[in-house]
Design a protein around this motif. Structure first.
Motif, mmCIF file in Angstrom:
data_model
loop_
_atom_site.group_PDB
_atom_site.id
_atom_site.type_symbol
_atom_site.label_atom_id
_atom_site.label_comp_id
_atom_site.label_asym_id
_atom_site.label_seq_id
_atom_site.Cartn_x
_atom_site.Cartn_y
_atom_site.Cartn_z
ATOM 1 N N ARG A 189 -10.190 -1.916 -3.175
ATOM 2 C CA ARG A 189 -11.232 -0.932 -2.739
ATOM 3 C C ARG A 189 -11.128 0.320 -3.757
ATOM 4 N N THR A 190 -9.778 0.682 -4.046
ATOM 5 C CA THR A 190 -9.481 2.000 -4.794
ATOM 6 C C THR A 190 -10.301 1.712 -6.244
ATOM 7 N N PRO A 203 0.768 -1.180 -0.015
ATOM 8 C CA PRO A 203 -0.002 -0.070 0.066
ATOM 9 C C PRO A 203 0.843 1.135 0.041
ATOM 10 N N PRO A 204 0.396 2.481 -0.324
ATOM 11 C CA PRO A 204 -1.001 2.576 -0.541
ATOM 12 C C PRO A 204 -1.391 2.696 -2.244
ATOM 13 N N ARG A 232 -5.642 -5.523 -0.895
ATOM 14 C CA ARG A 232 -6.821 -4.817 -0.432
ATOM 15 C C ARG A 232 -7.281 -3.269 -0.761
ATOM 16 N N HIS A 233 -6.234 -2.732 -0.750
ATOM 17 C CA HIS A 233 -6.173 -1.199 -1.040
ATOM 18 C C HIS A 233 -6.706 -1.017 -2.573
ATOM 19 N N TRP A 234 -5.787 -1.764 -3.099
ATOM 20 C CA TRP A 234 -6.081 -1.715 -4.822
ATOM 21 C C TRP A 234 -7.287 -2.024 -5.017
#
Length: 310
Positions: A303-304, A199-200, A299-301
């Motif tokens: 969600r984004t 991340p991020p 997970r951040h990828w």
């Protein structure tokens, strides 16, 4: 240049590597010296490894005024953490970085805060704190930029995905390609590359495009910051892409099933034995882009990406 000291070896084609022994582990993190009338250092290691890097450069025969360039593939602390201190030790060197990373070298406060959120207590023990680089010394390199070493030329190519501020360095004369983290990591003890998706700002599609761009260059050799020459460039890049795609597929299925918080355990279950991570030495492999930070990046990828689609 004099005979390399212990921990520093020749990779051939005139390239010298100093092992920064990140977190005390050998074979984890390299800095690379490219000879020329104006020699270039590719990567700086962490802030905590600066003294070791300086000693290696002095043993290689470089006086403070000799180094022409300091090039970082991106501004993560294991690649650029020593940039400020080394630029002060070698005052003739320009510091080359992706345009998106330039402000973080001049003022690393936000970068360090972000790194602390990712790494927690590891930050102080493994990386240390960056010294700012004088803004007048920073050269933001556009895609395709050429770095003149006098009798050798390096080409800068933007390769986002691992981070938007990532670039790779091609030694135009020899075909040696310094990949940073754009092709993943493979340190001693690993049979295969591990994707690097922290991340991020990890972006799968950009990362895949960057790997394919590197493959299209048909490099004679690859040099990974973590760590060294992995062998056949075409085969390695194809395998690295395949592994990244499989990691992302697992992450997507986990998110679709509402199990994304269990992603780290799922990645470990599916891929740890395959890549050769020994069960009795987990810390060394956690320091080098561990499953926890990669799961957080995946997970951040997702969600984004989902937010952008809504």
């Amino acid at each position: 240049m004099s005979t390399p000291p212990a921990g520093c070896v020749s990779l051939g084609d005139g390239v010298l590597v100093a092992d920064s022994t990140m977190a005390g582990y050998p074979g984890m993190n390299g800095v690379f010296l490219i000879p020329g009338a104006r020699p270039a250092l590719i990567e700086t290691g962490t802030a905590l490894s600066v003294a070791r890097t300086r000693a290696a450069l002095e043993a290689f025969g470089l006086a403070p005024g000799d180094l022409g360039w300091i090039i970082v593939t991106h501004v993560h602390l294991d690649h650029a953490g020593g940039a400020g201190a080394l630029s002060r030790a070698f005052p003739a060197a320009k510091v080359v970085v992706h345009p998106f990373g330039a402000r973080h070298l001049a003022d690393p406060a936000r970068l360090e805060a972000s790194a602390r959120r990712v790494h927690g207590a590891l930050l102080d023990r493994v990386y240390g704190s960056m010294t700012p680089v004088d803004g007048a010394r920073i050269q933001a390199a556009e895609d395709g930029a050429r770095i003149d070493l006098g009798d050798r030329e390096l080409r800068i190519l933007h390769t986002p995905g691992h981070a938007p501020h990532h670039l790779v360095v091609l030694d135009a004369g020899t075909g040696v390609l310094f990949t940073g983290d754009a092709a993943g990591v493979r340190v001693d003890g690993m049979r295969s590359a591990r994707p690097a998706c922290p991340p991020p700002h990890f972006d799968r599609d950009a990362a895949v495009a960057s790997m394919r761009r590197m493959a299209e260059l048909r490099p004679a050799r690859l040099v990974l910051t973590h760590f060294g020459d992995p062998g056949d460039p075409a085969a390695f890049l194809a395998d690295a892409e395949d592994r990244l795609q499989r990691w992302c597929t697992v992450a997507e299925r986990s998110a679709a099933d509402g199990l994304d918080e269990g992603l780290e355990a799922e990645l470990l279950r599916r891929f740890a034995a395959e890549e050769g991570m020994p069960a009795d030495d987990p810390e060394r492999f956690a320091v080098m882009g561990g499953f926890e930070s990669n799961a957080a990046g995946l997970r951040h990828w997702i969600r984004t990406r989902n937010e952008e689609r809504d």
